[in-house]
Scaffold this motif. Sequence first.
Motif, PDB file in Angstrom:
ATOM      1  N   VAL A  41       0.621  -1.126   0.177  1.00  0.00           N
ATOM      2  CA  VAL A  41       0.005   0.295  -0.487  1.00  0.00           C
ATOM      3  C   VAL A  41       1.095   1.221  -0.158  1.00  0.00           C
ATOM      4  O   VAL A  41       0.734   2.252  -0.816  1.00  0.00           O
ATOM      5  CB  VAL A  41      -0.725  -0.025   1.261  1.00  0.00           C
ATOM      6  CG1 VAL A  41      -1.881   1.480   0.945  1.00  0.00           C
ATOM      7  CG2 VAL A  41      -1.931  -1.328   0.996  1.00  0.00           C
ATOM      8  N   VAL A  42       1.637   1.095   0.872  1.00  0.00           N
ATOM      9  CA  VAL A  42       2.862   2.475   1.179  1.00  0.00           C
ATOM     10  C   VAL A  42       3.565   2.927  -0.435  1.00  0.00           C
ATOM     11  O   VAL A  42       3.739   3.391  -1.132  1.00  0.00           O
ATOM     12  CB  VAL A  42       3.826   2.353   1.959  1.00  0.00           C
ATOM     13  CG1 VAL A  42       5.318   3.626   1.908  1.00  0.00           C
ATOM     14  CG2 VAL A  42       3.322   2.489   3.282  1.00  0.00           C
ATOM     15  N   MET A  43       3.370   1.368  -1.351  1.00  0.00           N
ATOM     16  CA  MET A  43       4.490   1.300  -2.553  1.00  0.00           C
ATOM     17  C   MET A  43       4.049   2.017  -3.942  1.00  0.00           C
ATOM     18  O   MET A  43       3.702   3.375  -4.323  1.00  0.00           O
ATOM     19  CB  MET A  43       5.094   0.601  -2.752  1.00  0.00           C
ATOM     20  CG  MET A  43       6.226  -0.083  -1.902  1.00  0.00           C
ATOM     21  SD  MET A  43       7.886   1.023  -1.731  1.00  0.00           S
ATOM     22  CE  MET A  43       7.912   0.463  -3.818  1.00  0.00           C
ATOM     23  N   VAL A  44       2.355   1.460  -3.587  1.00  0.00           N
ATOM     24  CA  VAL A  44       1.345   2.181  -4.504  1.00  0.00           C
ATOM     25  C   VAL A  44       1.221   3.285  -4.109  1.00  0.00           C
ATOM     26  O   VAL A  44       1.296   4.733  -5.403  1.00  0.00           O
ATOM     27  CB  VAL A  44       0.056   1.247  -4.090  1.00  0.00           C
ATOM     28  CG1 VAL A  44      -1.205   1.706  -5.307  1.00  0.00           C
ATOM     29  CG2 VAL A  44       0.275   0.524  -4.899  1.00  0.00           C
ATOM     30  N   VAL A  45       0.880   4.059  -2.896  1.00  0.00           N
ATOM     31  CA  VAL A  45       0.489   5.677  -2.695  1.00  0.00           C
ATOM     32  C   VAL A  45       2.016   6.511  -3.349  1.00  0.00           C
ATOM     33  O   VAL A  45       2.136   6.847  -3.792  1.00  0.00           O
ATOM     34  CB  VAL A  45       0.565   6.089  -1.301  1.00  0.00           C
ATOM     35  CG1 VAL A  45       0.441   6.984  -0.630  1.00  0.00           C
ATOM     36  CG2 VAL A  45      -0.851   4.811  -0.747  1.00  0.00           C
ATOM     37  N   ALA A  46       3.235   5.578  -2.936  1.00  0.00           N
ATOM     38  CA  ALA A  46       4.311   6.416  -3.177  1.00  0.00           C
ATOM     39  C   ALA A  46       4.786   6.803  -4.798  1.00  0.00           C
ATOM     40  O   ALA A  46       4.695   7.707  -5.706  1.00  0.00           O
ATOM     41  CB  ALA A  46       5.549   5.852  -2.547  1.00  0.00           C
ATOM     42  N   VAL A  47       4.296   5.421  -5.429  1.00  0.00           N
ATOM     43  CA  VAL A  47       4.180   5.726  -6.399  1.00  0.00           C
ATOM     44  C   VAL A  47       3.014   6.226  -7.782  1.00  0.00           C
ATOM     45  O   VAL A  47       3.478   7.592  -8.689  1.00  0.00           O
ATOM     46  CB  VAL A  47       4.870   3.818  -7.711  1.00  0.00           C
ATOM     47  CG1 VAL A  47       4.199   4.408  -9.113  1.00  0.00           C
ATOM     48  CG2 VAL A  47       5.690   3.409  -7.090  1.00  0.00           C
ATOM     49  N   THR A  48       1.928   6.074  -7.162  1.00  0.00           N
ATOM     50  CA  THR A  48       1.252   7.306  -7.585  1.00  0.00           C
ATOM     51  C   THR A  48       1.403   8.672  -7.094  1.00  0.00           C
ATOM     52  O   THR A  48       1.410   9.537  -7.940  1.00  0.00           O
ATOM     53  CB  THR A  48      -0.332   7.325  -6.917  1.00  0.00           C
ATOM     54  OG1 THR A  48      -0.431   5.663  -6.852  1.00  0.00           O
ATOM     55  CG2 THR A  48      -1.539   7.828  -7.070  1.00  0.00           C
ATOM     56  N   ILE A  49       2.000   9.154  -6.075  1.00  0.00           N
ATOM     57  CA  ILE A  49       2.282  10.519  -6.154  1.00  0.00           C
ATOM     58  C   ILE A  49       3.508  11.316  -6.932  1.00  0.00           C
ATOM     59  O   ILE A  49       3.621  11.526  -7.991  1.00  0.00           O
ATOM     60  CB  ILE A  49       3.262  10.727  -4.699  1.00  0.00           C
ATOM     61  CG1 ILE A  49       1.965  10.911  -3.823  1.00  0.00           C
ATOM     62  CG2 ILE A  49       3.620  11.946  -4.679  1.00  0.00           C
ATOM     63  CD1 ILE A  49       1.954  10.775  -2.016  1.00  0.00           C
ATOM     64  N   LEU A  50       4.539  10.230  -7.346  1.00  0.00           N
ATOM     65  CA  LEU A  50       5.795   9.924  -7.813  1.00  0.00           C
ATOM     66  C   LEU A  50       4.623  10.604  -9.418  1.00  0.00           C
ATOM     67  O   LEU A  50       5.669  11.310 -10.252  1.00  0.00           O
ATOM     68  CB  LEU A  50       6.916   9.047  -7.762  1.00  0.00           C
ATOM     69  CG  LEU A  50       7.767   9.707  -7.219  1.00  0.00           C
ATOM     70  CD1 LEU A  50       8.216   8.133  -6.588  1.00  0.00           C
ATOM     71  CD2 LEU A  50       8.648  10.340  -6.401  1.00  0.00           C
ATOM     72  N   VAL A  51       4.428   9.758  -9.851  1.00  0.00           N
ATOM     73  CA  VAL A  51       3.462   9.743 -10.760  1.00  0.00           C
ATOM     74  C   VAL A  51       3.212  11.356 -11.505  1.00  0.00           C
ATOM     75  O   VAL A  51       3.549  11.639 -12.132  1.00  0.00           O
ATOM     76  CB  VAL A  51       2.634   8.561 -11.746  1.00  0.00           C
ATOM     77  CG1 VAL A  51       2.067   8.397 -13.137  1.00  0.00           C
ATOM     78  CG2 VAL A  51       3.420   6.893 -11.528  1.00  0.00           C
ATOM     79  N   GLY A  52       2.245  11.500 -10.687  1.00  0.00           N
ATOM     80  CA  GLY A  52       1.486  12.927 -10.535  1.00  0.00           C
ATOM     81  C   GLY A  52       2.669  14.033 -10.375  1.00  0.00           C
ATOM     82  O   GLY A  52       1.913  14.920 -10.948  1.00  0.00           O
ATOM     83  N   LEU A  53       3.371  13.940  -9.938  1.00  0.00           N
ATOM     84  CA  LEU A  53       3.961  14.666 -10.226  1.00  0.00           C
ATOM     85  C   LEU A  53       4.795  14.942 -11.698  1.00  0.00           C
ATOM     86  O   LEU A  53       4.844  16.560 -12.333  1.00  0.00           O
ATOM     87  CB  LEU A  53       5.025  14.970  -8.997  1.00  0.00           C
ATOM     88  CG  LEU A  53       4.713  15.284  -7.382  1.00  0.00           C
ATOM     89  CD1 LEU A  53       5.518  14.599  -6.588  1.00  0.00           C
ATOM     90  CD2 LEU A  53       4.203  16.601  -7.502  1.00  0.00           C
ATOM     91  N   PHE A  54       5.325  13.962 -11.918  1.00  0.00           N
ATOM     92  CA  PHE A  54       5.728  14.354 -13.282  1.00  0.00           C
ATOM     93  C   PHE A  54       4.889  14.195 -14.288  1.00  0.00           C
ATOM     94  O   PHE A  54       5.090  14.851 -15.452  1.00  0.00           O
ATOM     95  CB  PHE A  54       6.581  12.442 -14.100  1.00  0.00           C
ATOM     96  CG  PHE A  54       7.897  12.237 -12.546  1.00  0.00           C
ATOM     97  CD1 PHE A  54       8.923  12.689 -12.881  1.00  0.00           C
ATOM     98  CD2 PHE A  54       7.990  10.909 -12.743  1.00  0.00           C
ATOM     99  CE1 PHE A  54      10.366  11.895 -12.516  1.00  0.00           C
ATOM    100  CE2 PHE A  54       9.309  10.448 -11.772  1.00  0.00           C
ATOM    101  CZ  PHE A  54      10.218  11.590 -12.226  1.00  0.00           C
TER     102      PHE A  54
END
Length: 70
Positions: A41-54
Amino acid sequence: MKQLIVTMIVLFVQLLANAQDTVHNVERTPTGLYTGNKIYVVMVVAVTILVGLFLYVIRLDRKISKLEKS
């Protein structure tokens, strides 16, 4: 002679490092974020935030490029 001594020291240090790793097949009990698969869950949230920022930065770059051309 100097290279032989350095090689022997490196091999000895490597042997010591491998000798301390004797717990290969022991099953560890999950602790912390690994219990209940919370790490995923932590990894999915972190990846989602990074993709959103990119995506935001790419969109912003295109807008700025468009403004610079006009």
